[in-house]
Design a protein around this motif. Structure first.
Motif, PDB file in Angstrom:
ATOM      1  N   LYS A 140     -81.788  74.696  10.887  1.00 32.00           N
ATOM      2  CA  LYS A 140     -81.914  73.640   9.878  1.00 32.00           C
ATOM      3  C   LYS A 140     -82.655  74.185   8.663  1.00 32.00           C
ATOM      4  CE  LYS A 140     -82.234  70.264  13.578  1.00 32.00           C
ATOM      5  NZ  LYS A 140     -83.136  69.358  14.288  1.00 32.00           N
ATOM      6  N   PRO A 141     -82.029  75.087   7.929  1.00 32.12           N
ATOM      7  CA  PRO A 141     -82.741  75.734   6.814  1.00 32.12           C
ATOM      8  C   PRO A 141     -83.217  74.768   5.737  1.00 32.12           C
ATOM      9  CG  PRO A 141     -80.395  76.226   6.730  1.00 32.12           C
ATOM     10  CD  PRO A 141     -80.644  75.528   8.034  1.00 32.12           C
ATOM     11  N   GLY A 142     -82.547  73.642   5.567  1.00 30.65           N
ATOM     12  CA  GLY A 142     -82.949  72.662   4.568  1.00 30.65           C
ATOM     13  C   GLY A 142     -84.296  72.016   4.846  1.00 30.65           C
ATOM     14  N   ARG A 143     -84.756  72.125   6.072  1.00 31.04           N
ATOM     15  CA  ARG A 143     -86.034  71.528   6.458  1.00 31.04           C
ATOM     16  C   ARG A 143     -87.196  72.509   6.341  1.00 31.04           C
ATOM     17  NH1 ARG A 143     -85.344  67.944  11.720  1.00 31.04           N
ATOM     18  NH2 ARG A 143     -87.456  67.458  11.082  1.00 31.04           N
ATOM     19  N   LEU A 144     -86.926  73.719   5.922  1.00 33.24           N
ATOM     20  CA  LEU A 144     -87.958  74.752   5.787  1.00 33.24           C
ATOM     21  C   LEU A 144     -88.687  74.546   4.462  1.00 33.24           C
ATOM     22  CD1 LEU A 144     -89.142  77.312   7.069  1.00 33.24           C
ATOM     23  CD2 LEU A 144     -87.407  78.607   5.852  1.00 33.24           C
ATOM     24  N   HIS A 145     -89.967  74.146   4.520  1.00 32.95           N
ATOM     25  CA  HIS A 145     -90.696  73.810   3.295  1.00 32.95           C
ATOM     26  C   HIS A 145     -92.039  74.504   3.141  1.00 32.95           C
ATOM     27  CE1 HIS A 145     -87.758  70.890   2.035  1.00 32.95           C
ATOM     28  NE2 HIS A 145     -87.760  70.391   3.252  1.00 32.95           N
ATOM     29  N   SER A 146     -92.533  75.165   4.192  1.00 31.50           N
ATOM     30  CA  SER A 146     -93.816  75.855   4.055  1.00 31.50           C
ATOM     31  C   SER A 146     -93.956  76.928   5.128  1.00 31.50           C
ATOM     32  CB  SER A 146     -94.985  74.870   4.145  1.00 31.50           C
ATOM     33  OG  SER A 146     -95.092  74.333   5.455  1.00 31.50           O
ATOM     34  N   VAL A 147     -94.908  77.823   4.891  1.00 28.85           N
ATOM     35  CA  VAL A 147     -95.240  78.859   5.867  1.00 28.85           C
ATOM     36  C   VAL A 147     -96.751  79.058   5.848  1.00 28.85           C
ATOM     37  CG1 VAL A 147     -94.868  80.762   4.219  1.00 28.85           C
ATOM     38  CG2 VAL A 147     -94.773  81.218   6.680  1.00 28.85           C
ATOM     39  N   LEU A 148     -97.302  79.195   7.022  1.00 31.91           N
ATOM     40  CA  LEU A 148     -98.696  79.564   7.202  1.00 31.91           C
ATOM     41  C   LEU A 148     -98.684  81.031   7.612  1.00 31.91           C
ATOM     42  CD1 LEU A 148    -101.678  78.611   7.435  1.00 31.91           C
ATOM     43  CD2 LEU A 148    -101.202  78.193   9.854  1.00 31.91           C
ATOM     44  N   ILE A 149     -99.326  81.872   6.826  1.00 30.56           N
ATOM     45  CA  ILE A 149     -99.309  83.315   7.084  1.00 30.56           C
ATOM     46  C   ILE A 149    -100.670  83.723   7.627  1.00 30.56           C
ATOM     47  CG2 ILE A 149     -99.005  85.597   6.073  1.00 30.56           C
ATOM     48  CD1 ILE A 149     -97.124  84.324   4.038  1.00 30.56           C
ATOM     49  N   ARG A 150    -100.683  84.212   8.865  1.00 29.27           N
ATOM     50  CA  ARG A 150    -101.938  84.537   9.556  1.00 29.27           C
ATOM     51  C   ARG A 150    -102.255  86.031   9.563  1.00 29.27           C
ATOM     52  NH1 ARG A 150    -102.497  83.059  14.780  1.00 29.27           N
ATOM     53  NH2 ARG A 150    -104.720  83.156  14.390  1.00 29.27           N
ATOM     54  N   LEU A 151    -101.553  86.807   8.761  1.00 28.21           N
ATOM     55  CA  LEU A 151    -101.806  88.250   8.705  1.00 28.21           C
ATOM     56  C   LEU A 151    -103.261  88.569   8.374  1.00 28.21           C
ATOM     57  CD1 LEU A 151     -98.609  89.328   6.788  1.00 28.21           C
ATOM     58  CD2 LEU A 151     -99.263  90.161   9.038  1.00 28.21           C
ATOM     59  N   LEU A 152    -103.856  87.803   7.479  1.00 28.02           N
ATOM     60  CA  LEU A 152    -105.237  88.048   7.061  1.00 28.02           C
ATOM     61  C   LEU A 152    -106.222  87.808   8.200  1.00 28.02           C
ATOM     62  CD1 LEU A 152    -104.159  86.261   4.013  1.00 28.02           C
ATOM     63  CD2 LEU A 152    -105.612  88.227   3.619  1.00 28.02           C
ATOM     64  N   ASP A 153    -105.885  86.919   9.125  1.00 29.42           N
ATOM     65  CA  ASP A 153    -106.749  86.669  10.283  1.00 29.42           C
ATOM     66  C   ASP A 153    -106.601  87.765  11.332  1.00 29.42           C
ATOM     67  OD1 ASP A 153    -107.541  84.220   9.165  1.00 29.42           O
ATOM     68  OD2 ASP A 153    -105.884  83.158  10.124  1.00 29.42           O
ATOM     69  N   ILE A 154    -105.394  88.233  11.525  1.00 22.83           N
ATOM     70  CA  ILE A 154    -105.114  89.203  12.582  1.00 22.83           C
ATOM     71  C   ILE A 154    -105.451  90.627  12.151  1.00 22.83           C
ATOM     72  CG2 ILE A 154    -103.247  90.181  13.977  1.00 22.83           C
ATOM     73  CD1 ILE A 154    -102.088  87.285  13.990  1.00 22.83           C
ATOM     74  N   PHE A 155    -105.274  90.920  10.860  1.00 20.22           N
ATOM     75  CA  PHE A 155    -105.575  92.244  10.318  1.00 20.22           C
ATOM     76  C   PHE A 155    -106.669  92.091   9.262  1.00 20.22           C
ATOM     77  CE2 PHE A 155    -101.148  92.483  11.767  1.00 20.22           C
ATOM     78  CZ  PHE A 155    -101.252  93.533  12.665  1.00 20.22           C
ATOM     79  N   PRO A 156    -107.939  92.151   9.658  1.00 18.96           N
ATOM     80  CA  PRO A 156    -109.040  91.851   8.743  1.00 18.96           C
ATOM     81  C   PRO A 156    -109.191  92.830   7.572  1.00 18.96           C
ATOM     82  CG  PRO A 156    -109.877  92.659  10.845  1.00 18.96           C
ATOM     83  CD  PRO A 156    -108.404  92.455  11.005  1.00 18.96           C
ATOM     84  N   HIS A 157    -108.560  93.995   7.634  1.00 15.15           N
ATOM     85  CA  HIS A 157    -108.618  94.924   6.505  1.00 15.15           C
ATOM     86  C   HIS A 157    -107.760  94.440   5.332  1.00 15.15           C
ATOM     87  CE1 HIS A 157    -110.992  97.931   8.535  1.00 15.15           C
ATOM     88  NE2 HIS A 157    -110.155  97.930   9.554  1.00 15.15           N
ATOM     89  N   ILE A 158    -106.861  93.467   5.570  1.00 15.22           N
ATOM     90  CA  ILE A 158    -106.093  92.872   4.475  1.00 15.22           C
ATOM     91  C   ILE A 158    -106.966  91.780   3.861  1.00 15.22           C
ATOM     92  CG2 ILE A 158    -104.036  91.590   3.780  1.00 15.22           C
ATOM     93  CD1 ILE A 158    -102.584  92.773   6.198  1.00 15.22           C
ATOM     94  N   THR A 159    -107.287  91.932   2.594  1.00 16.94           N
ATOM     95  CA  THR A 159    -108.115  90.943   1.906  1.00 16.94           C
ATOM     96  C   THR A 159    -107.304  90.099   0.925  1.00 16.94           C
ATOM     97  OG1 THR A 159    -108.719  92.565   0.222  1.00 16.94           O
ATOM     98  CG2 THR A 159    -110.203  92.350   2.121  1.00 16.94           C
ATOM     99  N   SER A 160    -106.138  90.609   0.522  1.00 13.07           N
ATOM    100  CA  SER A 160    -105.301  89.918  -0.444  1.00 13.07           C
ATOM    101  C   SER A 160    -103.839  90.180  -0.098  1.00 13.07           C
ATOM    102  CB  SER A 160    -105.616  90.426  -1.849  1.00 13.07           C
ATOM    103  OG  SER A 160    -104.752  89.859  -2.792  1.00 13.07           O
ATOM    104  N   LEU A 161    -103.054  89.117  -0.075  1.00 11.01           N
ATOM    105  CA  LEU A 161    -101.653  89.221   0.286  1.00 11.01           C
ATOM    106  C   LEU A 161    -100.801  88.688  -0.864  1.00 11.01           C
ATOM    107  CD1 LEU A 161     -99.999  90.070   2.773  1.00 11.01           C
ATOM    108  CD2 LEU A 161    -100.104  87.711   3.543  1.00 11.01           C
ATOM    109  N   GLN A 162    -100.007  89.571  -1.451  1.00 13.97           N
ATOM    110  CA  GLN A 162     -99.125  89.188  -2.555  1.00 13.97           C
ATOM    111  C   GLN A 162     -97.790  88.770  -1.942  1.00 13.97           C
ATOM    112  OE1 GLN A 162     -99.163  92.926  -4.554  1.00 13.97           O
ATOM    113  NE2 GLN A 162    -101.066  92.500  -5.615  1.00 13.97           N
ATOM    114  N   VAL A 163     -97.434  87.505  -2.111  1.00 13.57           N
ATOM    115  CA  VAL A 163     -96.227  86.956  -1.491  1.00 13.57           C
ATOM    116  C   VAL A 163     -95.257  86.522  -2.580  1.00 13.57           C
ATOM    117  CG1 VAL A 163     -95.296  85.213   0.073  1.00 13.57           C
ATOM    118  CG2 VAL A 163     -97.602  86.122   0.457  1.00 13.57           C
ATOM    119  N   GLN A 164     -94.015  86.978  -2.451  1.00 13.45           N
ATOM    120  CA  GLN A 164     -92.937  86.499  -3.306  1.00 13.45           C
ATOM    121  C   GLN A 164     -91.869  85.911  -2.406  1.00 13.45           C
ATOM    122  OE1 GLN A 164     -91.600  89.359  -6.212  1.00 13.45           O
ATOM    123  NE2 GLN A 164     -93.211  88.613  -7.541  1.00 13.45           N
TER     124      GLN A 164
END
Length: 185
Positions: A140-164
């Protein structure tokens, strides 16, 4: 199955275009290592890039990061401890449900890959990158409206995530951090 791979090829082309655009869009605000001027994008410790593209029912997610952010080192694998850390990181990356939580859409992972090849070359640069790709099929791709990205929690060396992202004929770019890790499309 053939249409799936044809659509996947289109998604990969779109993600590559996003990556090319993001290199110029984000590259002006940060300095890069001089030895990485030939790479596709900036190599900055603490920063990583994620590209998300929805094409019909095909959802593609790519992570590009300096190895330091994911492993805690970026030199060629030279010890049993290094190899263990690579295996632990691969295991974490093989479970995208811990990394990306899509609000809805019924998206099921169909393919994933992780490229650690730079770390296998004994004389490789001391500034190696890791690329990880995930391909989903969304019911149901039409219902896709957000994403929670937990990379920063799992990989603490990532301080900033540039998302496009490109979803529902819209596109956007955001910089996520430990306080802000959700994107509304």
């Amino acid at each position: 199955m053939r249409p799936f791979f044809q659509n996947l090829a289109r998604v990969i082309v779109r993600v590559s275009l996003i990556f090319a655009i993001s290199t110029s869009a984000f590259g002006n605000e940060i300095k890069t290592h001089s030895e990485h001027t030939e790479s596709l994008g900036p190599h900055i410790h603490g920063k990583a890039q994620v590209h998300i593209v929805l094409d019909d029912s095909q959802l593609s997610v790519e992570l590009h990061s300096p190895a330091m952010n994911l492993l805690g080192f970026e030199h060629a694998i030279g010890s049993a401890e290094d190899q263990t850390m690579v295996e632990v990181t691969r295991a974490r990356l093989k479970n995208p449900t811990d990394l990306f939580f899509f609000n809805d859409g019924g998206c099921v992972l169909k393919h994933q890959s992780a490229d650690f090849s730079d770390l296998l070359i004994a004389n490789s640069s001391s500034h190696n990158d890791i690329k990880v790709s995930y391909a989903y099929l969304c019911e149901k791709p039409g219902r896709l409206h957000s994403v929670l990205i937990r990379l920063l929690d799992i990989f603490p060396h990532i301080t900033s995530l540039q998302v496009q992202w490109i979803i529902h004929n819209r596109q956007g770019a955001e910089i996520l951090n430990h306080e802000n890790n959700k994107i509304n499309f």
